[in-house]
Write an enzyme that holds these catalytic residues in place. Structure first.
Site, PDB file in Angstrom:
ATOM      1  CG  ASP A 223      32.423  13.288 -47.053  1.00 16.40           C
ATOM      2  OD1 ASP A 223      32.757  12.318 -47.750  1.00 16.40           O
ATOM      3  OD2 ASP A 223      31.229  13.571 -46.838  1.00 16.40           O
ATOM      4  CG  HIS A 246      34.086   9.546 -44.865  1.00 19.26           C
ATOM      5  ND1 HIS A 246      32.776   9.863 -45.124  1.00 19.26           N
ATOM      6  CD2 HIS A 246      34.254   9.747 -43.526  1.00 19.26           C
ATOM      7  CE1 HIS A 246      32.177  10.233 -44.001  1.00 19.26           C
ATOM      8  NE2 HIS A 246      33.055  10.183 -43.020  1.00 19.26           N
TER       9      HIS A 246
END
Ligand SMILES: *[C@@H]1O[C@H](CO)[C@@H](O)[C@H](O)[C@H]1NC(C)=O
Length: 397
Positions: A223, A246
């Site tokens: 993430d 991310h």
């Protein structure tokens, strides 16, 4: 009478005093009390829960007012969920010196693993935190539902004067490191590793905190490498290698109507490789009093990120609770300076701002992002700003 014979009775005791002070002062500082967790019953066998030994060592260190070190020797220590509380702690200089590995319980029954709450002057130096998250990610990725949420590996909450250095966090079940409602925190030389497909394993999450510095760290996860939540001010991020992951994200913000803003954030000398996003600001498409202002992204190298530069004010996962609404979050004074690299999609620069609160004061300066060795695109919606120096793709203000 010679002048020397009169001076010597004064000089000699003075010299002696200087010598005594010279040797004693550093020694006084060096004689920090040390507490080895093994002396409190911790077992380096990887399967005996040593949580009680850790809390006993913490209580001993807290009872002192001189600096104290809690030593975790080499080996694997299974440690159940622990909260290290500061309310009963007199000590403002406790250092965890970790040579070994702390292993999380793998029953996934808790939302937090290691929590520090209301502490002042705590350092964590070295060591490995193994969250044992792999089978939880597999459950979540299987799409069958009914998986536990899993634990955040390390959280500091309502604390100040914190140092985290040389620590490795691996395979966290949820977020790796969370800094929540803190002041004056330095994170340095940290390594975060988790699979690129591990869900919700943000590397370092900061929220409600002021004066947080994150330096010289490597983050590979599933993430956001670093995520910045509401109420963060005076945040400095420098020398970060991110990917997979991310990217570096301010947000999601503006989920709630009454939410604190984000202000004065510097992101400097970062490399993002193979990440979903590069430098992102993300807000919910919902009414909110939150804001983002005075942000600078400087000297970034971005390699093949899907969205190298993005402001997304239309975040509305599963179209739930926000369709056809505009974000109330006002974004202003955001600078992108000396940003180079490649985009994994045609649109390398995307400012998708709120129709109700257009972005203002966006500055692009010396930006060069290409797509497949060709000119990439920039897309603007409700965004206003300036382009300076060489800017590619050409700005769309
Ligand atoms: C912005 O934050 C930095 C630390 O990241 C701090 O040194 C500086 O004083 C802050 N600036 C303002 C105007 O508060």
């Amino acid at each position: 009478m010679k002048p020397t014979s009169k001076a010597s009775p004064i000089i000699f005791p003075t010299l002696l005093l200087v010598i005594i002070l010279f040797y004693c002062i550093p020694n006084a500082a060096a004689t920090a009390a040390t507490f080895n967790v093994q002396d409190f019953g911790a077992k380096a066998d990887g399967r005996t829960d040593s949580a009680k030994a850790f809390t006993s060592a913490w209580a001993k260190a807290c009872a002192l007012t001189q600096p104290a070190s809690i030593i975790v020797p080499k080996g694997r220590f299974l440690v159940g969920s622990v909260t290290f509380g500061g309310d009963q702690c007199a000590n403002k200089a406790i250092s965890f010196e970790i040579q070994g590995t702390l292993v999380a319980p793998s029953d996934y029954s808790k939302d937090n693993w290691l929590v520090f709450e209301h502490v002042d002057g705590v350092s964590i130096r070295g060591g490995v935190l193994d969250g044992q998250g792999t089978s939880l990610w597999n459950c979540k990725n299987s799409g069958k539902g009914s998986c536990p949420s899993g634990a955040t590996t390390l959280e500091f909450s309502n604390s100040k004067n914190i140092f985290i250095g040389g620590l490795t966090s691996m395979n966290s079940q949820m977020f790796h490191i969370v800094i929540n409602d803190c002041q004056n925190v330095k994170v340095q030389g940290v390594t975060v590793t988790a699979d690129g497909n591990s869900p919700n394993t943000d590397g370092i999450h900061v929220q409600g905190s002021t004066g947080v510095t994150i330096l010289n760290s490597k983050i590979r996860t599933g993430d956001d490498c670093i995520s910045v939540g509401p109420g963060t001010t005076n945040l400095w991020i420098e020398q970060i290698a991110c990917g997979p992951g991310h990217g570096i994200s301010i947000g999601s913000l503006g989920k709630d109507a009454n939410e604190a803003g984000v202000q004065n954030v510097t992101v400097k000398t970062v490399t993002l490789s193979g990440t979903q996003n590069g430098l992102r600001i993300k807000t919910w498409a919902r009414p909110s009093k939150a804001f983002v202002r005075n942000v600078i992204f400087q000297d970034a190298t971005i390699v093949n990120a899907r969205n190298p530069i993005i402001i997304d004010q239309n975040y509305c996962p599963d179209n739930h609770g926000c369709p056809n609404q505009a974000s109330g979050v006002k974004i202003s004074d955001v600078t992108y300076q000396n940003i180079h690299g490649t985009s994994g999609t045609e649109v390398a620069v995307n400012f998708d701002c709120s129709p109700k609160n257009p972005c203002s004061g966006i500055k692009l300066e010396d930006v060069k992002l290409t797509y497949k060795n060709q000119v990439a695109q920039a897309s603007c919606s409700h965004a206003d700003g300036d382009a300076l120096g060489q800017v590619q793709p050409q700005s769309c203000f």
